[in-house]
Design a protein around this motif. Structure first.
Motif, PDB file in Angstrom:
ATOM      1  N   GLY A 110     -33.347 -10.156 -17.220  1.00  0.00           N
ATOM      2  CA  GLY A 110     -32.458 -10.742 -18.221  1.00  0.00           C
ATOM      3  C   GLY A 110     -31.301 -11.533 -17.650  1.00  0.00           C
ATOM      4  N   VAL A 111     -31.257 -11.741 -16.328  1.00  0.00           N
ATOM      5  CA  VAL A 111     -30.165 -12.491 -15.686  1.00  0.00           C
ATOM      6  C   VAL A 111     -30.734 -13.779 -15.103  1.00  0.00           C
ATOM      7  CG1 VAL A 111     -28.417 -12.456 -13.863  1.00  0.00           C
ATOM      8  CG2 VAL A 111     -28.900 -10.374 -15.176  1.00  0.00           C
ATOM      9  N   ARG A 112     -30.038 -14.902 -15.334  1.00  0.00           N
ATOM     10  CA  ARG A 112     -30.505 -16.190 -14.807  1.00  0.00           C
ATOM     11  C   ARG A 112     -29.351 -16.925 -14.122  1.00  0.00           C
ATOM     12  NH1 ARG A 112     -29.428 -20.566 -18.451  1.00  0.00           N
ATOM     13  NH2 ARG A 112     -28.336 -19.848 -20.324  1.00  0.00           N
ATOM     14  N   VAL A 113     -29.685 -17.755 -13.141  1.00  0.00           N
ATOM     15  CA  VAL A 113     -28.698 -18.557 -12.410  1.00  0.00           C
ATOM     16  C   VAL A 113     -28.446 -19.860 -13.173  1.00  0.00           C
ATOM     17  CG1 VAL A 113     -28.238 -19.806 -10.269  1.00  0.00           C
ATOM     18  CG2 VAL A 113     -29.375 -17.578 -10.191  1.00  0.00           C
ATOM     19  N   THR A 114     -27.166 -20.191 -13.342  1.00  0.00           N
ATOM     20  CA  THR A 114     -26.816 -21.415 -14.084  1.00  0.00           C
ATOM     21  C   THR A 114     -26.020 -22.416 -13.254  1.00  0.00           C
ATOM     22  OG1 THR A 114     -24.805 -20.364 -14.953  1.00  0.00           O
ATOM     23  CG2 THR A 114     -26.815 -20.158 -16.270  1.00  0.00           C
ATOM     24  N   ASP A 115     -25.503 -22.011 -12.091  1.00  0.00           N
ATOM     25  CA  ASP A 115     -24.727 -22.934 -11.265  1.00  0.00           C
ATOM     26  C   ASP A 115     -24.605 -22.337  -9.865  1.00  0.00           C
ATOM     27  OD1 ASP A 115     -23.298 -25.127 -10.497  1.00  0.00           O
ATOM     28  OD2 ASP A 115     -21.565 -24.767 -11.804  1.00  0.00           O
ATOM     29  N   ALA A 116     -24.135 -23.147  -8.913  1.00  0.00           N
ATOM     30  CA  ALA A 116     -23.959 -22.691  -7.532  1.00  0.00           C
ATOM     31  C   ALA A 116     -22.700 -23.311  -6.962  1.00  0.00           C
ATOM     32  CB  ALA A 116     -25.174 -23.046  -6.681  1.00  0.00           C
ATOM     33  N   GLY A 117     -22.062 -22.593  -6.026  1.00  0.00           N
ATOM     34  CA  GLY A 117     -20.842 -23.092  -5.415  1.00  0.00           C
ATOM     35  C   GLY A 117     -20.252 -22.055  -4.484  1.00  0.00           C
ATOM     36  N   MET A 118     -18.957 -21.805  -4.612  1.00  0.00           N
ATOM     37  CA  MET A 118     -18.301 -20.783  -3.795  1.00  0.00           C
ATOM     38  C   MET A 118     -17.425 -19.906  -4.676  1.00  0.00           C
ATOM     39  SD  MET A 118     -15.256 -22.748  -1.720  1.00  0.00           S
ATOM     40  CE  MET A 118     -16.407 -23.794  -0.846  1.00  0.00           C
ATOM     41  N   ALA A 119     -17.317 -18.623  -4.290  1.00  0.00           N
ATOM     42  CA  ALA A 119     -16.493 -17.667  -5.028  1.00  0.00           C
ATOM     43  C   ALA A 119     -15.168 -17.493  -4.304  1.00  0.00           C
ATOM     44  CB  ALA A 119     -17.201 -16.326  -5.149  1.00  0.00           C
ATOM     45  N   VAL A 120     -14.085 -17.479  -5.064  1.00  0.00           N
ATOM     46  CA  VAL A 120     -12.741 -17.324  -4.512  1.00  0.00           C
ATOM     47  C   VAL A 120     -12.069 -16.146  -5.210  1.00  0.00           C
ATOM     48  CG1 VAL A 120     -10.517 -18.414  -4.097  1.00  0.00           C
ATOM     49  CG2 VAL A 120     -12.603 -19.802  -4.099  1.00  0.00           C
ATOM     50  N   ILE A 121     -11.607 -15.182  -4.407  1.00  0.00           N
ATOM     51  CA  ILE A 121     -10.889 -14.023  -4.950  1.00  0.00           C
ATOM     52  C   ILE A 121      -9.414 -14.205  -4.647  1.00  0.00           C
ATOM     53  CG2 ILE A 121     -10.607 -11.530  -4.864  1.00  0.00           C
ATOM     54  CD1 ILE A 121     -13.453 -11.275  -3.908  1.00  0.00           C
ATOM     55  N   THR A 122      -8.585 -14.241  -5.684  1.00  0.00           N
ATOM     56  CA  THR A 122      -7.128 -14.271  -5.507  1.00  0.00           C
ATOM     57  C   THR A 122      -6.544 -12.971  -6.037  1.00  0.00           C
ATOM     58  OG1 THR A 122      -6.435 -15.181  -7.658  1.00  0.00           O
ATOM     59  CG2 THR A 122      -7.341 -16.741  -6.060  1.00  0.00           C
ATOM     60  N   ASN A 123      -5.247 -12.843  -5.935  1.00  0.00           N
ATOM     61  CA  ASN A 123      -4.604 -11.629  -6.438  1.00  0.00           C
ATOM     62  C   ASN A 123      -4.451 -11.639  -7.955  1.00  0.00           C
ATOM     63  OD1 ASN A 123      -2.741 -13.730  -6.341  1.00  0.00           O
ATOM     64  ND2 ASN A 123      -0.996 -12.350  -6.071  1.00  0.00           N
ATOM     65  N   ARG A 125      -7.140 -13.554 -10.076  1.00  0.00           N
ATOM     66  CA  ARG A 125      -8.389 -13.919 -10.762  1.00  0.00           C
ATOM     67  C   ARG A 125      -9.520 -14.071  -9.751  1.00  0.00           C
ATOM     68  NH1 ARG A 125      -7.338 -20.438 -11.782  1.00  0.00           N
ATOM     69  NH2 ARG A 125      -6.040 -20.712  -9.919  1.00  0.00           N
ATOM     70  N   LEU A 126     -10.724 -14.075 -10.303  1.00  0.00           N
ATOM     71  CA  LEU A 126     -11.924 -14.438  -9.551  1.00  0.00           C
ATOM     72  C   LEU A 126     -12.368 -15.799 -10.073  1.00  0.00           C
ATOM     73  CD1 LEU A 126     -14.442 -13.940  -7.760  1.00  0.00           C
ATOM     74  CD2 LEU A 126     -15.444 -12.692  -9.686  1.00  0.00           C
ATOM     75  N   VAL A 127     -12.644 -16.707  -9.157  1.00  0.00           N
ATOM     76  CA  VAL A 127     -13.004 -18.076  -9.540  1.00  0.00           C
ATOM     77  C   VAL A 127     -14.319 -18.445  -8.866  1.00  0.00           C
ATOM     78  CG1 VAL A 127     -12.256 -20.486  -9.601  1.00  0.00           C
ATOM     79  CG2 VAL A 127     -10.557 -18.642  -9.662  1.00  0.00           C
ATOM     80  N   LEU A 128     -15.219 -19.105  -9.588  1.00  0.00           N
ATOM     81  CA  LEU A 128     -16.401 -19.712  -8.986  1.00  0.00           C
ATOM     82  C   LEU A 128     -16.293 -21.213  -9.143  1.00  0.00           C
ATOM     83  CD1 LEU A 128     -19.890 -18.508  -8.591  1.00  0.00           C
ATOM     84  CD2 LEU A 128     -19.673 -20.792  -9.568  1.00  0.00           C
ATOM     85  N   ARG A 132     -21.141 -27.723 -11.473  1.00  0.00           N
ATOM     86  CA  ARG A 132     -20.977 -28.144 -12.865  1.00  0.00           C
ATOM     87  C   ARG A 132     -19.582 -27.891 -13.410  1.00  0.00           C
ATOM     88  NH1 ARG A 132     -26.547 -25.877 -15.681  1.00  0.00           N
ATOM     89  NH2 ARG A 132     -28.023 -27.028 -14.336  1.00  0.00           N
ATOM     90  N   GLY A 133     -18.735 -27.328 -12.585  1.00  0.00           N
ATOM     91  CA  GLY A 133     -17.391 -27.046 -13.059  1.00  0.00           C
ATOM     92  C   GLY A 133     -16.868 -25.747 -12.478  1.00  0.00           C
ATOM     93  N   ARG A 134     -15.832 -25.204 -13.088  1.00  0.00           N
ATOM     94  CA  ARG A 134     -15.158 -24.019 -12.595  1.00  0.00           C
ATOM     95  C   ARG A 134     -15.243 -22.921 -13.629  1.00  0.00           C
ATOM     96  NH1 ARG A 134      -8.911 -24.627 -11.936  1.00  0.00           N
ATOM     97  NH2 ARG A 134      -8.909 -23.625 -13.982  1.00  0.00           N
ATOM     98  N   ARG A 135     -15.473 -21.691 -13.140  1.00  0.00           N
ATOM     99  CA  ARG A 135     -15.497 -20.518 -14.030  1.00  0.00           C
ATOM    100  C   ARG A 135     -14.433 -19.533 -13.534  1.00  0.00           C
ATOM    101  NH1 ARG A 135     -19.354 -18.098 -17.369  1.00  0.00           N
ATOM    102  NH2 ARG A 135     -19.945 -20.266 -17.724  1.00  0.00           N
ATOM    103  N   ASP A 136     -13.497 -19.174 -14.410  1.00  0.00           N
ATOM    104  CA  ASP A 136     -12.402 -18.257 -14.056  1.00  0.00           C
ATOM    105  C   ASP A 136     -12.580 -16.928 -14.778  1.00  0.00           C
ATOM    106  OD1 ASP A 136     -11.544 -20.835 -13.248  1.00  0.00           O
ATOM    107  OD2 ASP A 136      -9.470 -20.159 -13.264  1.00  0.00           O
ATOM    108  N   TRP A 137     -12.259 -15.837 -14.078  1.00  0.00           N
ATOM    109  CA  TRP A 137     -12.177 -14.509 -14.693  1.00  0.00           C
ATOM    110  C   TRP A 137     -10.805 -13.920 -14.327  1.00  0.00           C
ATOM    111  CZ3 TRP A 137     -16.593 -16.002 -11.941  1.00  0.00           C
ATOM    112  CH2 TRP A 137     -17.764 -16.119 -12.684  1.00  0.00           C
ATOM    113  N   ALA A 138      -9.842 -14.066 -15.209  1.00  0.00           N
ATOM    114  CA  ALA A 138      -8.512 -13.485 -14.958  1.00  0.00           C
ATOM    115  C   ALA A 138      -8.601 -11.971 -15.090  1.00  0.00           C
ATOM    116  CB  ALA A 138      -7.495 -14.057 -15.941  1.00  0.00           C
ATOM    117  N   TYR A 139      -7.982 -11.230 -14.164  1.00  0.00           N
ATOM    118  CA  TYR A 139      -8.100  -9.774 -14.165  1.00  0.00           C
ATOM    119  C   TYR A 139      -7.576  -9.155 -15.448  1.00  0.00           C
ATOM    120  CZ  TYR A 139      -8.830 -10.685  -9.201  1.00  0.00           C
ATOM    121  OH  TYR A 139      -9.298 -11.163  -8.020  1.00  0.00           O
TER     122      TYR A 139
END
Length: 370
Positions: A110-123, A125-128, A132-139
């Motif tokens: 049930g999981v599929r890949v939609t984009d590729a790049g690099m993951a960045v962990i800050t104090n 948020r997590l950012v990819l 195709r663009g940027r995806r942010d996950w604020a803690y």
């Protein structure tokens, strides 16, 4: 000249040599597993103290940092994944997970890949940073987080997003990524010291579990049963048959020669001669139409004379001393303090009920009953 001395013939020396080689082999395997886990815990302990990041670590990234935001880790070759179905993930916490064994680079169902790049962990948020663009996950907006135990996938639920998403990482970078992400959460709520204290406790507990060097077997400890194929259990089987066969003939009665012939034909006498260890079960063979405990009713368990199976029932907390002769036991099997379970890689452990059971073997697959 063959050595005999007070211990008897040379077979006793051969028995002692084989026993010592076997004990040393099991000890070295258990010690290697222990040292690998000890090195991992101490490496994480050092990382928890030294991983503080800096704003300069973000130089060259297409990412604008907020005031007082610092970069803790950058993982290249990451991929963005999304979940097709709706799932409720556990809330993020500061628990340092047990080792998950070797991760396989495959996607869960049930999981599929939609984009590729690099993951960045800050104090904060997590950012990819993807093609195709940027995806942010604020803690502060994350409501659920789960690390897959079989693949290097981390799934995240956010309050401002309807669909569950996450990142797929290189398998060799997943463990450190997950730990640094835990540190980032701890920094966000000023609880890094709690993670350090947890690691100190895990290191102290692990030090008490260090395997001890086995005692040395001497020729004088050899028993005559070691000369019999199959060992002491075969001798017990032969003795049981010596009692049960006459009883079967007596119960048949002299007036019923057909029953006598059936009893003699059903007696597994050749099993005693060949060292078979299942003969005691033949004496208590099941009623017609009912599955026997060591053959038909194993539910996929290996053949064994103890009657252990996967069919459900009472858990095996005190395994038979010869269990590892029939089951592929994990290193340090007898150091377990739980019940008998099968790991995902097919090995068997005595640590059932512990959160660290089968930790180096893919986790617990199913419980053995007896």
């Amino acid at each position: 000249m063959a050595r005999t001395e007070s211990t008897g013939s040379t077979w006793r020396y051969r028995w002692a040599r084989r026993q010592n080689e076997r004990r040393l082999r099991l000890f070295r395997s258990a010690e290697w597993s222990w040292r690998r886990r000890d090195d991992e815990l101490r490496r994480l302990r050092t990382l928890a103290e030294q991983c503080h990041g800096s704003a300069a670590a973000g130089d060259g990234l297409l990412l604008e940092l907020a005031p007082e935001e610092i970069v803790l880790r950058v993982v290249p070759a990451a991929q963005l994944v999304e979940v097709r179905h709706t799932a409720v993930l556990p809330a993020p916490d500061l628990t340092v997970g047990a080792p998950t064994g070797r991760l396989r680079h495959r996607l869960p169902d049930g999981v599929r890949v939609t984009d590729a790049g690099m993951a960045v962990i800050t104090n904060r948020r997590l950012v990819l940073l993807g093609g195709r663009g940027r995806r942010d996950w604020a803690y502060g907006r994350i409501s659920g987080l789960a690390h897959d135990a079989q693949s290097p996938v981390t799934l995240i639920q956010a309050l401002d997003r309807r669909r569950t998403s996450g990142v797929l990482l290189p398998a060799d970078a997943a463990a450190e990524f997950r730990f640094v992400l835990t540190l980032a959460f701890a920094d966000a709520i000023e609880q890094r010291e709690a993670v350090v204290a947890q690691l100190d406790e895990l290191i102290a507990e692990h030090a008490q579990e260090r395997p001890s060097r086995p005692s040395i077997a001497t020729p004088g400890q050899a028993r005559l049963s070691a000369l019999i194929p199959g060992g002491r259990r075969t001798a017990v089987v032969a003795a049981a048959l010596a009692v049960l066969v006459p009883l079967a003939l007596v119960n048949a009665g002299p007036s019923d020669p057909t029953r006598q012939e059936s009893a003699v034909a059903a007696t597994p006498a050749p099993a005693a001669a060949t060292g078979a260890t299942k003969a005691p079960r033949a004496a208590n063979s099941p009623a017609p139409g009912r599955a026997g405990p060591t053959s038909e009713r194993r539910c996929g368990a290996p053949a064994n004379p103890m009657g252990y199976d996967f069919c459900g029932g009472e858990k095996v907390r005190e395994p038979d001393p010869g269990v590892c002769d029939h089951f592929d036991c994990v290193p340090g099997f007898w150091e377990g303090r739980g019940y008998l379970v099968q790991c995902e890689n097919g090995k068997f452990s005595r640590a059932g009920g512990s959160p660290r059971a089968c930790g180096l073997h893919g986790g617990v697959r199913r419980t053995v009953s007896g």
